[in-house]
Design a protein around this motif. Structure first.
Motif, short mmCIF file in Angstrom:
data_model
loop_
_atom_site.label_atom_id
_atom_site.label_comp_id
_atom_site.label_asym_id
_atom_site.label_seq_id
_atom_site.Cartn_x
_atom_site.Cartn_y
_atom_site.Cartn_z
N ARG A 20 1.00 -1.45 -0.10
CA ARG A 20 -0.07 0.02 0.40
C ARG A 20 0.89 1.34 0.04
O ARG A 20 1.03 2.40 -0.31
CB ARG A 20 -0.68 -0.11 1.29
CG ARG A 20 -2.12 -0.90 1.09
CD ARG A 20 -3.30 -1.29 2.09
NE ARG A 20 -3.44 -2.39 2.33
CZ ARG A 20 -3.46 -2.96 3.11
NH1 ARG A 20 -2.65 -2.90 4.01
NH2 ARG A 20 -4.58 -4.19 3.33
N ARG A 24 1.67 4.39 -3.45
CA ARG A 24 1.41 5.52 -3.18
C ARG A 24 2.19 6.16 -3.19
O ARG A 24 2.58 7.31 -4.07
CB ARG A 24 1.00 6.04 -1.44
CG ARG A 24 -0.27 5.50 -0.93
CD ARG A 24 -0.86 5.66 0.64
NE ARG A 24 -0.05 6.28 1.51
CZ ARG A 24 -0.08 4.81 1.90
NH1 ARG A 24 -0.85 4.34 1.99
NH2 ARG A 24 1.33 4.12 3.35
N ALA A 42 -7.64 -8.63 -2.39
CA ALA A 42 -8.41 -7.43 -1.80
C ALA A 42 -6.83 -5.97 -1.92
O ALA A 42 -7.14 -4.76 -1.64
CB ALA A 42 -8.60 -7.95 -0.37
N VAL A 43 -6.25 -6.94 -1.32
CA VAL A 43 -5.16 -5.78 -1.28
C VAL A 43 -4.73 -5.89 -3.33
O VAL A 43 -4.63 -4.81 -2.83
CB VAL A 43 -3.23 -6.96 -0.67
CG1 VAL A 43 -2.22 -5.73 -1.25
CG2 VAL A 43 -4.22 -7.14 0.68
N ALA A 45 -7.36 -4.77 -5.11
CA ALA A 45 -8.04 -3.80 -5.12
C ALA A 45 -7.48 -2.88 -4.87
O ALA A 45 -7.62 -1.83 -5.20
CB ALA A 45 -9.28 -4.60 -4.99
N GLU A 46 -7.04 -2.69 -3.98
CA GLU A 46 -7.32 -1.80 -3.00
C GLU A 46 -5.55 -0.60 -4.35
O GLU A 46 -5.28 0.17 -3.96
CB GLU A 46 -6.27 -1.61 -2.01
CG GLU A 46 -7.06 -1.82 -0.40
CD GLU A 46 -7.05 -2.34 1.09
OE1 GLU A 46 -5.83 -0.91 1.40
OE2 GLU A 46 -6.47 -3.04 1.48
N LEU A 47 -4.58 -0.97 -4.85
CA LEU A 47 -3.55 -0.95 -4.96
C LEU A 47 -3.89 -0.28 -6.56
O LEU A 47 -3.59 0.01 -6.83
CB LEU A 47 -2.49 -2.51 -5.39
CG LEU A 47 -1.89 -3.13 -3.87
CD1 LEU A 47 -0.76 -4.07 -4.72
CD2 LEU A 47 -0.97 -2.08 -3.33
N ALA A 49 -7.24 0.63 -7.17
CA ALA A 49 -7.52 2.33 -6.99
C ALA A 49 -6.66 2.92 -7.02
O ALA A 49 -7.09 4.02 -7.19
CB ALA A 49 -7.96 1.67 -5.78
N ALA A 50 -5.59 2.66 -6.10
CA ALA A 50 -4.17 4.00 -5.84
C ALA A 50 -3.76 4.48 -7.64
O ALA A 50 -3.09 5.14 -7.01
CB ALA A 50 -3.82 3.12 -5.10
#
Length: 242
Positions: A20, A24, A42-43, A45-47, A49-50
């Motif tokens: 994460r 960023r 899940a991780v 998807a977060e990446l 989305a960044a």
């Protein structure tokens, strides 16, 4: 060109926190994980989305072919510029005399053989400006008596790997360093049979509390960054004073 970083054990704990944080900072990421598909997704998807490119690859780091597949997937994102050797296991906490050979072999194979195989693959692909960070443990110098002496011994091996590989790869412009976390709030404690261990032993930590995965991730991110351009062969202790 964006950095491309491989993180083993990237679906949870320190690995996920590092992913994460690097996302960023604009890194494209290849996450290796062993079996938890839902956590990895899940991780991932977060990446994404960044705004970075990311893949998750099931990879048992004890297997050279699976390690090669992980790095091949990373290379599809661009030239590999970073490796975070993080995949690790412990075994049930207990006296040294009760250590089972099967547990010993798994700790050695995942925490040392796996690191060697991943670092070897990275060294074959990397060029000037790349960096490797090995996740060690304060156990390497504390010894972990009555808990997991074998794990501590293996992490001392990780530190030796870091120092030797740093000297071998530095002439090629590849930096190798380590971080040595202390007692961090991750699910590795549940796997060792004591999920409440971080809080239970907080009193012996000079800062008075367990650490958080993000605090280790910050150290890893720094070691990978240009800000650490003259740092090689270091093992940065992130242990709250332990």
């Amino acid at each position: 060109m964006a950095p491309v970083t491989v993180i083993t054990g990237g679906s949870r704990g320190i690995g996920a926190a590092t992913a994460r944080r690097l996302a960023r900072a604009g890194h494209h990421l290849a996450l290796g994980y062993r079996r938890d598909h839902l956590a990895a997704d899940a991780v991932l998807a977060e990446l994404r989305a960044a705004g970075v490119h990311a893949v998750a690859v099931p990879a048992d780091t004890r297997d050279p072919d699976q390690v090669a597949a992980l790095f091949a997937a990373a290379a599809d994102l661009g030239p590999v510029t970073g490796l975070v050797n993080n995949a690790g296991v412990t075994s049930p906490i207990g006296p040294f005399t009760e250590l089972r050979p099967d547990d010993l072999r798994e700790v050695v194979d995942v925490n040392l053989v796996g690191y060697v195989l991943c670092a070897q693959q990275a060294a074959r692909l990397m060029t000037d400006g790349a960096a490797i960070v090995n996740v060690s443990s304060v156990a390497a110098t504390l010894g972990s008596p009555g808990e997991y002496v074998h794990y501590a011994a293996v992490k001392a091996g990780t530190d030796a790997l870091t120092v030797g590989l740093a000297k071998e790869l530095a002439p090629r412009g590849i930096r190798v360093n380590g971080v040595a976390p202390g007692i961090i709030r991750t699910d590795i404690h549940a796997l060792s049979g004591q999920p409440d261990r971080p809080e239970r032993v907080a009193g012996r930590i000079p800062l008075g509390r367990p650490g958080e995965p993000d605090e280790v991730a910050a150290a890893i991110a720094w070691l990978l960054s240009p800000d650490a351009s003259y740092t090689a062969g270091a093992v940065l202790r992130v242990g709250g004073g332990l």
